[in-house]
Structures are given as C-alpha cells and as structure tokens.
Design a protein around this motif. Structure first.
Motif, short mmCIF file in Angstrom:
data_model
loop_
_atom_site.label_atom_id
_atom_site.label_comp_id
_atom_site.label_asym_id
_atom_site.label_seq_id
_atom_site.Cartn_x
_atom_site.Cartn_y
_atom_site.Cartn_z
N PHE A 244 0.98 -1.17 0.05
CA PHE A 244 -0.08 -0.02 0.13
C PHE A 244 0.79 1.26 0.18
CE2 PHE A 244 -2.30 -3.21 2.90
CZ PHE A 244 -3.02 -3.60 1.96
N ALA A 245 1.89 1.20 0.77
CA ALA A 245 3.01 2.36 0.77
C ALA A 245 3.60 2.60 -0.37
CB ALA A 245 3.86 1.88 1.88
N ARG A 246 4.00 1.81 -1.21
CA ARG A 246 4.63 1.82 -2.50
C ARG A 246 3.43 2.49 -3.46
NH1 ARG A 246 7.91 -3.51 -2.28
NH2 ARG A 246 9.78 -2.87 -1.07
N GLY A 247 2.27 2.21 -3.33
CA GLY A 247 1.49 2.59 -4.26
C GLY A 247 1.18 4.14 -3.98
N ALA A 248 1.18 4.21 -2.73
CA ALA A 248 0.57 5.79 -2.39
C ALA A 248 1.71 6.69 -2.70
CB ALA A 248 0.76 5.80 -0.85
N VAL A 249 3.14 6.28 -2.55
CA VAL A 249 4.40 7.15 -2.77
C VAL A 249 4.21 7.12 -4.58
CG1 VAL A 249 6.97 7.10 -3.19
CG2 VAL A 249 5.87 6.23 -1.08
N ARG A 250 4.03 6.27 -5.28
CA ARG A 250 3.59 6.35 -6.74
C ARG A 250 2.82 7.53 -7.10
NH1 ARG A 250 2.91 1.17 -10.76
NH2 ARG A 250 2.71 2.42 -12.77
N ALA A 251 1.46 7.24 -6.23
CA ALA A 251 0.33 8.48 -6.42
C ALA A 251 1.05 9.65 -6.10
CB ALA A 251 -0.64 8.10 -5.56
N ALA A 252 1.90 9.82 -4.78
CA ALA A 252 2.35 11.10 -4.50
C ALA A 252 3.33 11.95 -5.88
CB ALA A 252 3.25 11.02 -3.30
N ARG A 253 4.01 10.91 -6.43
CA ARG A 253 4.88 11.23 -7.35
C ARG A 253 4.10 12.04 -8.70
NH1 ARG A 253 7.83 6.24 -7.19
NH2 ARG A 253 7.07 5.96 -9.30
N TRP A 254 2.96 11.27 -9.01
CA TRP A 254 2.04 11.34 -9.98
C TRP A 254 1.29 12.79 -9.78
CZ3 TRP A 254 -3.24 12.00 -10.59
CH2 TRP A 254 -3.67 11.86 -12.13
N VAL A 255 0.83 13.02 -8.75
CA VAL A 255 0.02 14.02 -8.54
C VAL A 255 0.55 15.60 -8.05
CG1 VAL A 255 -0.38 13.94 -5.95
CG2 VAL A 255 -2.41 14.59 -7.39
N SER A 256 1.79 15.33 -7.71
CA SER A 256 2.54 16.47 -7.46
C SER A 256 2.69 17.31 -8.91
CB SER A 256 3.85 16.19 -6.91
OG SER A 256 4.73 17.29 -6.94
N GLY A 257 2.10 18.54 -8.69
CA GLY A 257 2.39 19.53 -9.70
C GLY A 257 1.00 19.38 -10.71
N ARG A 258 0.24 18.66 -10.24
CA ARG A 258 -0.91 18.42 -11.15
C ARG A 258 -2.09 19.59 -11.02
NH1 ARG A 258 -1.31 14.37 -14.88
NH2 ARG A 258 0.16 12.92 -14.74
N SER A 259 -2.75 19.78 -11.84
CA SER A 259 -3.99 20.87 -11.61
C SER A 259 -5.07 20.04 -10.43
CB SER A 259 -4.70 21.15 -12.88
OG SER A 259 -5.29 20.07 -13.34
N ALA A 260 -6.06 20.95 -9.87
CA ALA A 260 -6.66 20.53 -8.78
C ALA A 260 -7.86 19.51 -9.30
CB ALA A 260 -7.38 21.67 -8.15
N GLY A 261 -8.21 18.61 -8.65
CA GLY A 261 -9.11 17.49 -9.17
C GLY A 261 -8.91 16.50 -8.15
N ARG A 262 -9.83 15.46 -8.30
CA ARG A 262 -9.99 14.30 -7.46
C ARG A 262 -9.71 13.25 -8.31
NH1 ARG A 262 -15.28 12.09 -3.67
NH2 ARG A 262 -14.73 9.78 -3.91
N TYR A 263 -8.72 12.69 -8.06
CA TYR A 263 -8.27 11.50 -8.93
C TYR A 263 -8.31 10.06 -8.27
CZ TYR A 263 -6.01 15.60 -11.54
OH TYR A 263 -6.03 16.70 -12.31
N GLY A 264 -8.16 9.08 -8.96
CA GLY A 264 -8.13 7.79 -8.38
C GLY A 264 -7.05 6.92 -8.73
N MET A 265 -6.64 5.96 -8.31
CA MET A 265 -5.57 5.03 -8.66
C MET A 265 -5.73 4.67 -10.21
SD MET A 265 -3.27 5.05 -6.35
CE MET A 265 -2.18 3.48 -6.83
N ASP A 266 -6.71 4.51 -10.83
CA ASP A 266 -7.11 4.33 -12.12
C ASP A 266 -5.95 5.29 -12.92
OD1 ASP A 266 -8.59 2.28 -11.83
OD2 ASP A 266 -10.23 2.85 -12.72
N ASP A 267 -6.32 6.68 -12.35
CA ASP A 267 -5.50 7.52 -13.03
C ASP A 267 -3.99 7.46 -12.93
OD1 ASP A 267 -7.78 9.29 -13.84
OD2 ASP A 267 -8.00 9.61 -11.90
N VAL A 268 -3.59 7.30 -11.74
CA VAL A 268 -2.23 7.14 -11.48
C VAL A 268 -1.71 5.86 -12.21
CG1 VAL A 268 -0.71 6.54 -9.72
CG2 VAL A 268 -2.48 7.95 -9.07
N LEU A 269 -2.27 4.88 -12.36
CA LEU A 269 -1.75 3.63 -12.98
C LEU A 269 -1.99 3.83 -14.42
CD1 LEU A 269 -2.88 1.15 -10.51
CD2 LEU A 269 -0.68 2.19 -10.39
N GLY A 270 -2.74 4.68 -14.84
CA GLY A 270 -3.18 4.61 -16.40
C GLY A 270 -3.88 3.34 -16.78
N LEU A 271 -4.64 2.84 -16.01
CA LEU A 271 -5.41 1.62 -16.29
C LEU A 271 -6.68 1.76 -17.50
CD1 LEU A 271 -6.00 0.03 -12.73
CD2 LEU A 271 -4.55 -0.89 -14.85
N GLU A 272 -6.54 1.44 -18.50
CA GLU A 272 -7.38 1.49 -19.51
C GLU A 272 -8.72 0.82 -19.27
OE1 GLU A 272 -5.43 0.85 -23.20
OE2 GLU A 272 -4.34 2.43 -23.17
#
Length: 277
Positions: A244-272
């Motif tokens: 869970f922690a590694r996924g959260a760190v991945r999400a933190a890298r992804w969301v840093s610097g992005r525009s405001a919005g509510r995102y999910g792990m689908d967005d972070v992982l690019g799951l189609e």
C-alpha cells in the motif's frame, strides 16, 4: 507539472502505516522525504524519522504541525482518520499543496466534504493504493458483467487485523460498488451487511458482505460469484503494508504539480478499460 522529485510529508508518522510510509518514501529514488508529523504535544516530536521507522537515522525530525514545515513540502500522504484528513485537505487548499488520501471509514457527509475540495486541491483518493487491488477491481468488473445477471450470487468477504476500526473495509466497499455498477444495481439498496437470526432466504439481487477481524492480517479480500454447480472467486491478499505504501508514493509522485481535481488510482496507474465495454 514539475520534473523535480516531490517533497513528501507523511501524516501520522508514529502509526503502523505511517512508519511504513516513511520507509517507502526513503526507498524511492524519485521522491524526497521532507517531513512527517506526530500528534500535537507528542513526546515523539523531534525524534529522528529513520529511527522511528526502523530504517536508521535520516537526520529529519518529526514535527507536531504541518505549519512548521509548510515551505518544505509539496504533497502530503494521509492514512489517518476522517476528521484529520479533512483538516489536512483544508491545509492543502490554503497553502497550495497536493495530497494522497488512503483514509477509510468516511461517512457520506465526510465524503461530500472531501469532494468539495476537488476544485481547490490536487488529490488522489482511493480506499486501497495497491497496484494489485486496483487491477483486481478491473477483473471484478469483467466478472460481474459476465456472471452477475445469470443466476450468480455475489458475496464480498474481507479480513483485517484486530486493530482496524472500520467495517467493512474501504476496499471491500469499493469492490461492492464496482460489481453493483457492472450489474446495474445500487449498493445502498442491495448491499447486505448483516445477517442475524431468521433473516429468510437470500434475495437474488443481494450483494452480501462478511467481515473478519483477527490477529495481524494485513488485508484479504474475496468476491465470490456462486451458483448451483460452480463458484468463482476473485481474491487479493496483502502480506505487507509496504504494498500500500509503495502505491501511495507512486500516487504522490504522479499528483505533485498537477491541476486541482479528485483523482483515483486508475488515473495514477493509467489503467485503460480492459473490460471491452
């Protein structure tokens, strides 16, 4: 978006998940552990974060308020409690920070309040940050669309450690939401969270939930599709909070610097949409 390593703050450094998050950020070459908080007035304020997490001295002291490190951080990771999470969202809105939220057990009113920040704060909110769990959600969508209206009963079984305070788990509820949506049911209407006494035969559209709390179980989730003659089970088991922690760190890298919005792990992982729908 910035290409620099995000400066990450961990909220709740003294907790079980907080300590693992410190270790995970410290292990990640693309992130910087900038700060971590403990409760106001805690005797652990000033403690070295590495020693707190059992990874050796890091030369970074725990603090008891985010205001003390506001200029040193870009994104928070918060796996705490609903009220503290909402307070930290307000902090992020005021100071222009991003946040990754793994907190579960939010009421409908608290979820509405969280959602009210979607235009002010870049946030990743997910009941489970595990890559494997989020892939499992996609598999459940496929299974439910294929089986759910063909006489298959749907049951969700989850197990966690004795210290977990909310039930069912956020992940179990999310699994229920996914399968309910796939078969065009409303989980609030068809979810069954308790069976006691003479409760009668099972309704065909029920989505049942069963909860186990015992020992040190990190997290186990099974969704069962059962009919006469066969049973299909989709299961995810976590043996370490580090997933869970590694996924959260991945999400933190992804969301840093992005525009405001509510995102999910689908967005972070690019799951189609692998369901083909």
């Amino acid at each position: 978006m910035t290409s620099a390593s995000p400066r990450i703050a961990i909220v709740g450094a003294a907790g079980r998940m907080g300590r693992v998050l410190i270790a995970a950020v410290n292990q990640d070459a693309e992130s910087e552990l900038a700060a971590a908080t403990v409760r106001p007035g805690s005797s652990l304020a000033g403690a070295d974060l590495g020693e707190l997490a059992g990874v050796g001295r890091l030369g970074i002291a725990a603090v008891d308020s985010l205001e003390a490190v506001v200029d040193d951080i870009d994104v928070l990771i918060d796996f705490t409690t609903p009220q503290l999470t909402l307070s930290n969202l307000a902090f992020c809105a005021e100071h222009g920070k991003a946040i990754v939220i793994g907190t579960t057990g939010l009421s409908d009113a608290e979820l509405d309040e969280l959602d009210s920040y979607r235009d002010q704060v870049p946030m990743v909110f997910a009941p489970n940050m595990s890559v494997g769990v989020n892939l499992t959600l996609k598999l459940l969508e496929i299974a439910a669309r294929t089986l759910g209206d063909e006489g298959y009963d749907i049951e969700v079984i989850e197990a966690h450690h004795r210290h977990k305070v909310d039930a069912p788990s956020g992940t179990a509820l999310r699994m229920g939401e996914v399968v309910a949506a796939a078969v065009d049911r409303n989980l609030k209407e068809h979810g069954v969270f308790e069976r006691v006494g003479q409760c009668g035969p099972r309704d065909a559209k029920e989505i049942g939930f069963a909860t186990v709390r015992a020992g040190d179980i990190v997290g186990e989730h099974t969704v069962m599709f059962a009919t006469e003659g066969e049973r299909i089970e989709v299961t995810h088991k976590a043996s370490s909070r580090m997933t869970f922690a590694r996924g959260a760190v991945r999400a933190a890298r992804w969301v840093s610097g992005r525009s405001a919005g509510r995102y999910g792990m689908d967005d972070v992982l690019g799951l189609e949409d692998i369901s083909g729908a």
